[in-house]
Write a protein that holds these residues in place. Structure first.
Motif, PDB file in Angstrom:
ATOM      1  N   ALA A 135       0.811  -1.221   0.000  1.00 40.25           N
ATOM      2  CA  ALA A 135       0.000   0.000   0.000  1.00 40.25           C
ATOM      3  C   ALA A 135       0.843   1.269   0.000  1.00 40.25           C
ATOM      4  CB  ALA A 135      -0.935   0.004   1.207  1.00 40.25           C
ATOM      5  N   THR A 136       2.094   1.187   0.444  1.00 37.35           N
ATOM      6  CA  THR A 136       2.929   2.393   0.490  1.00 37.35           C
ATOM      7  C   THR A 136       3.363   2.856  -0.903  1.00 37.35           C
ATOM      8  OG1 THR A 136       4.958   1.082   0.767  1.00 37.35           O
ATOM      9  CG2 THR A 136       3.822   1.791   2.773  1.00 37.35           C
ATOM     10  N   ILE A 137       3.347   1.954  -1.885  1.00 33.57           N
ATOM     11  CA  ILE A 137       3.824   2.306  -3.233  1.00 33.57           C
ATOM     12  C   ILE A 137       2.880   3.289  -3.933  1.00 33.57           C
ATOM     13  CG2 ILE A 137       4.442   1.384  -5.503  1.00 33.57           C
ATOM     14  CD1 ILE A 137       5.298  -1.199  -4.029  1.00 33.57           C
ATOM     15  N   PRO A 138       1.569   2.985  -4.058  1.00 39.61           N
ATOM     16  CA  PRO A 138       0.673   3.988  -4.653  1.00 39.61           C
ATOM     17  C   PRO A 138       0.548   5.243  -3.795  1.00 39.61           C
ATOM     18  CG  PRO A 138      -0.589   2.133  -3.784  1.00 39.61           C
ATOM     19  CD  PRO A 138       0.850   1.732  -3.748  1.00 39.61           C
ATOM     20  N   VAL A 153      -9.786  17.977 -11.747  1.00 39.95           N
ATOM     21  CA  VAL A 153      -9.890  16.527 -11.939  1.00 39.95           C
ATOM     22  C   VAL A 153      -8.647  15.812 -11.400  1.00 39.95           C
ATOM     23  CG1 VAL A 153     -10.065  14.682 -13.647  1.00 39.95           C
ATOM     24  CG2 VAL A 153     -11.414  16.769 -13.922  1.00 39.95           C
ATOM     25  N   SER A 154      -7.476  16.372 -11.652  1.00 40.63           N
ATOM     26  CA  SER A 154      -6.245  15.744 -11.153  1.00 40.63           C
ATOM     27  C   SER A 154      -6.182  15.794  -9.626  1.00 40.63           C
ATOM     28  CB  SER A 154      -5.016  16.423 -11.761  1.00 40.63           C
ATOM     29  OG  SER A 154      -4.996  17.810 -11.483  1.00 40.63           O
ATOM     30  N   LEU A 155      -6.732  16.843  -9.023  1.00 42.37           N
ATOM     31  CA  LEU A 155      -6.806  16.898  -7.561  1.00 42.37           C
ATOM     32  C   LEU A 155      -7.719  15.798  -7.029  1.00 42.37           C
ATOM     33  CD1 LEU A 155      -7.069  20.737  -6.776  1.00 42.37           C
ATOM     34  CD2 LEU A 155      -5.076  19.258  -6.503  1.00 42.37           C
ATOM     35  N   TYR A 156      -8.863  15.613  -7.685  1.00 39.91           N
ATOM     36  CA  TYR A 156      -9.775  14.538  -7.288  1.00 39.91           C
ATOM     37  C   TYR A 156      -9.087  13.175  -7.397  1.00 39.91           C
ATOM     38  CZ  TYR A 156     -13.806  17.759  -7.496  1.00 39.91           C
ATOM     39  OH  TYR A 156     -14.695  18.776  -7.282  1.00 39.91           O
ATOM     40  N   ALA A 157      -8.318  12.977  -8.475  1.00 40.51           N
ATOM     41  CA  ALA A 157      -7.654  11.690  -8.699  1.00 40.51           C
ATOM     42  C   ALA A 157      -6.671  11.375  -7.574  1.00 40.51           C
ATOM     43  CB  ALA A 157      -6.933  11.700 -10.045  1.00 40.51           C
ATOM     44  N   THR A 158      -5.928  12.381  -7.123  1.00 36.43           N
ATOM     45  CA  THR A 158      -4.977  12.137  -6.030  1.00 36.43           C
ATOM     46  C   THR A 158      -5.703  11.735  -4.755  1.00 36.43           C
ATOM     47  OG1 THR A 158      -4.961  14.486  -5.387  1.00 36.43           O
ATOM     48  CG2 THR A 158      -3.305  13.770  -6.971  1.00 36.43           C
ATOM     49  N   GLN A 159      -6.848  12.351  -4.498  1.00 35.94           N
ATOM     50  CA  GLN A 159      -7.608  12.001  -3.294  1.00 35.94           C
ATOM     51  C   GLN A 159      -8.137  10.573  -3.356  1.00 35.94           C
ATOM     52  OE1 GLN A 159      -6.439  14.233  -1.191  1.00 35.94           O
ATOM     53  NE2 GLN A 159      -8.443  14.459  -0.234  1.00 35.94           N
ATOM     54  N   ILE A 160      -8.550  10.137  -4.543  1.00 32.70           N
ATOM     55  CA  ILE A 160      -9.037   8.762  -4.698  1.00 32.70           C
ATOM     56  C   ILE A 160      -7.910   7.762  -4.433  1.00 32.70           C
ATOM     57  CG2 ILE A 160      -9.903   7.084  -6.374  1.00 32.70           C
ATOM     58  CD1 ILE A 160     -11.505   9.369  -7.650  1.00 32.70           C
ATOM     59  N   ILE A 161      -6.723   8.035  -4.998  1.00 35.59           N
ATOM     60  CA  ILE A 161      -5.583   7.133  -4.775  1.00 35.59           C
ATOM     61  C   ILE A 161      -5.182   7.137  -3.310  1.00 35.59           C
ATOM     62  CG2 ILE A 161      -3.194   6.621  -5.397  1.00 35.59           C
ATOM     63  CD1 ILE A 161      -3.714   8.009  -8.078  1.00 35.59           C
ATOM     64  N   PHE A 162      -5.171   8.317  -2.693  1.00 33.92           N
ATOM     65  CA  PHE A 162      -4.873   8.413  -1.264  1.00 33.92           C
ATOM     66  C   PHE A 162      -5.817   7.522  -0.459  1.00 33.92           C
ATOM     67  CE2 PHE A 162      -2.905  12.909  -1.529  1.00 33.92           C
ATOM     68  CZ  PHE A 162      -1.627  12.388  -1.477  1.00 33.92           C
ATOM     69  N   GLY A 163      -7.110   7.659  -0.721  1.00 29.67           N
ATOM     70  CA  GLY A 163      -8.110   6.916   0.043  1.00 29.67           C
ATOM     71  C   GLY A 163      -7.977   5.413  -0.113  1.00 29.67           C
ATOM     72  N   LEU A 164      -7.769   4.947  -1.347  1.00 23.20           N
ATOM     73  CA  LEU A 164      -7.628   3.510  -1.587  1.00 23.20           C
ATOM     74  C   LEU A 164      -6.361   2.962  -0.930  1.00 23.20           C
ATOM     75  CD1 LEU A 164      -8.710   3.318  -5.350  1.00 23.20           C
ATOM     76  CD2 LEU A 164     -10.035   2.607  -3.348  1.00 23.20           C
ATOM     77  N   SER A 165      -5.267   3.709  -1.011  1.00 23.44           N
ATOM     78  CA  SER A 165      -3.999   3.250  -0.425  1.00 23.44           C
ATOM     79  C   SER A 165      -4.111   3.092   1.084  1.00 23.44           C
ATOM     80  CB  SER A 165      -2.878   4.239  -0.762  1.00 23.44           C
ATOM     81  OG  SER A 165      -2.710   4.367  -2.153  1.00 23.44           O
ATOM     82  N   ILE A 166      -4.658   4.100   1.734  1.00 24.74           N
ATOM     83  CA  ILE A 166      -4.800   4.042   3.185  1.00 24.74           C
ATOM     84  C   ILE A 166      -5.785   2.952   3.589  1.00 24.74           C
ATOM     85  CG2 ILE A 166      -5.649   5.304   5.196  1.00 24.74           C
ATOM     86  CD1 ILE A 166      -2.856   6.082   4.274  1.00 24.74           C
TER      87      ILE A 166
END
Length: 510
Positions: A135-138, A153-166
């Protein structure tokens, strides 16, 4: 006068005292050659406490830097929104509207529960350690992606990746912490690891006070790198190894976690751990000719939630998260800079953010120092009630229209301190210890999901409630929910500090 011994009783020496055992099952365990060998091989002199605690401190640090990464993810929207909301400083080629702010500040909390619940199953397949490492890689990649974000849109994308990783990281890490730590260290080290949540917050706020948000995102990328390095040193959970039938690796992992000791020194604990796993019909393991094999017809974990010992702690922890997130003003956090400016606080808003994190940290230190003496129950209830009081005081300040900015600063500071005392630490500590093995993974995932759904609720609805009942009404609402949560814990929360996982399970069956 010597105690009279009944026929059929076995007497043995334990800790320098004679003990009589009449139960046939316990006698059989005592006469086991491995048990006798372990008892006779353990040195009379105890190992230094530091050596015993050191590997467990490392394990807690791994979890701590993980929650430090969570903290950074939770507060980076505050810095981004402070710069892009209506683009007040004209430093970027795009800006965020009120609706976009509410989505950007809450989106990671919405997707995180999906990953949390999935990780409750996948950690049982791949192991706690592998899930945490992967999970630390993404997580690292999303920080770099944020640095180059150039539209909404790119800001939203970072939040989605953050949420899934955590989401994929938290449930395995909490299960690992509960299985790796001894009861006498669990309360303090769980709180100590949560202290690093505050450290992560202070770290990013300090960076944000002197750097722009794009540079801060590079600073944030350091945290998952540290987390990966620490977790890489740790062995897999001994409990998971036993469930998978890898007994030799389980023993090796347990020896590492107990201070790099010899086989004889963990022999008794291995015996007890093995019995706890193999006698459990839901653990997924059984003994065949002295070895372990996977049971294919293991009952579904979901069916176990009909049992009181599982649904009761899940419900309690989720309510604790909801009430705590209300009283600690989570919903306001993305808008703190704007709120502080509106109330004309005498201290620069970004400096107030640093102070708020420092007070969270001070409260957490108080928690670490007191939890072993006062217990988790007292600290949890006290923290919720104090947050409710400070919310009520802030409502009075705004509602009456008091023009004394230093008073508002003090009230916010007291709220941050009160949250640090218990709200920011105790719910996660409970998640790591209050669930039985057969439902630990899924239960931890559900509780983590509940925490982030409540984050999402309060963050997404902040503007709605502010327009509906004003800022004064929002403070009253948050305080009332926090107080109700404190009353619920007073009625239903058992004391778990210093107790074994089996004793905690029994407490929730009542």
């Amino acid at each position: 006068m010597e105690e009279e011994k009944k026929p059929g009783t076995i007497t043995y020496i334990d800790g320098g005292k004679f003990k009589n055992v009449e139960d046939e099952k316990e006698q059989s365990s005592l006469l086991n050659p491995k048990f006798i060998e372990a008892k006779s091989s353990i040195p009379a002199k105890k190992r230094p406490t530091l050596r015993v605690a050191a590997p467990q401190i490392i394990a807690a640090m791994g979890f701590g830097f993980m929650v430090g990464s969570v903290a950074a993810i939770c507060i980076i929207p505050t810095l981004v929104i402070g710069a892009l909301y209506k683009n007040k400083n004209n430093t970027e080629n795009f800006e965020l509207s009120e609706a976009q702010v509410s989505w950007y500040g809450s989106l990671s909390y919405l997707v995180q529960p999906i990953a949390s619940i999935c990780s409750g199953f996948t950690q049982n397949i791949f192991g706690r350690r592998k899930m945490m490492l992967s999970a630390t890689i993404p997580l690292f990649a999303s920080w770099i992606f944020l640095h180059f974000a150039n539209n909404v849109v790119s800001l939203y994308a970072t939040q989605i990746i953050f949420g899934l990783s955590i989401g994929f990281m938290e449930a395995p890490s909490m299960s690992y912490l509960g299985e790796a730590l001894q009861p006498r260290f669990r309360g303090t080290l769980s709180s100590l690891s949560e202290f690093l949540y505050i450290v992560g917050t202070i770290y990013l706020y300090v960076c944000g006070s002197v750097l722009d948000w794009r540079t801060v995102s590079i600073c944030g990328a350091i945290l998952p790198c540290i987390t990966f390095s620490i977790i890489l040193m740790l062995p897999e959970s001994p409990t998971w190894y036993i469930v998978k039938g890898r007994v030799g690796e389980a023993e090796k992992a347990l020896r590492w976690l107990r201070g790099w000791v010899t086989t004889e020194e963990v022999d008794e604990e291995m015996r007890l751990l093995t019995e706890a796993v193999t006698e459990n019909p839901f653990s997924g393991a059984k003994i065949i000719e002295g070895e372990f094999s996977k049971v294919k017809d293991t009952p579904s974990q979901i069916a176990l939630f009909k049992e009181r010992r599982i649904w009761k702690p899940v419900l309690l922890v989720c309510i604790f998260f909801f009430a705590g997130n209300s009283g600690s003003l989570i919903g306001m956090r993305p808008m703190f800079i704007d709120i502080f400016e509106e109330l004309h606080l005498p201290v620069p808003p970004k400096l107030v953010l640093v102070i708020s994190s420092a007070m969270n940290g001070l409260g957490c230190i108080v928690c670490v120092l007191l939890v072993h003496k006062t217990g988790k129950r007292f600290i949890s209830i006290t923290s919720l009630v104090l947050c409710a009081i400070t919310c009520g005081a802030l409502a009075a300040y705004v509602g009456i229209g008091i023009s004394f900015p230093w008073l508002a600063t003090v009230l916010f500071t007291l709220n941050f301190f009160s949250a640090g005392v218990g709200i920011l630490t105790m719910p996660w500590a409970l998640v790591s210890e209050c669930f039985p093995l057969e439902a630990r993974g899924l239960s931890a995932g559900i509780c983590a999901a509940g925490a982030y759904l409540s984050y999402f609720f309060f963050t997404k609805t902040y503007f709605f409630f502010e327009h509906l009942i004003s800022l004064t009404g929002v403070f009253i609402l948050y305080g009332a929910i926090s107080l109700a949560g404190g009353l619920y814990l007073y009625a239903f929360m058992p004391e778990t500090e210093g107790k074994t996982l089996e004793e905690i399970e029994e407490a929730y069956q009542k």
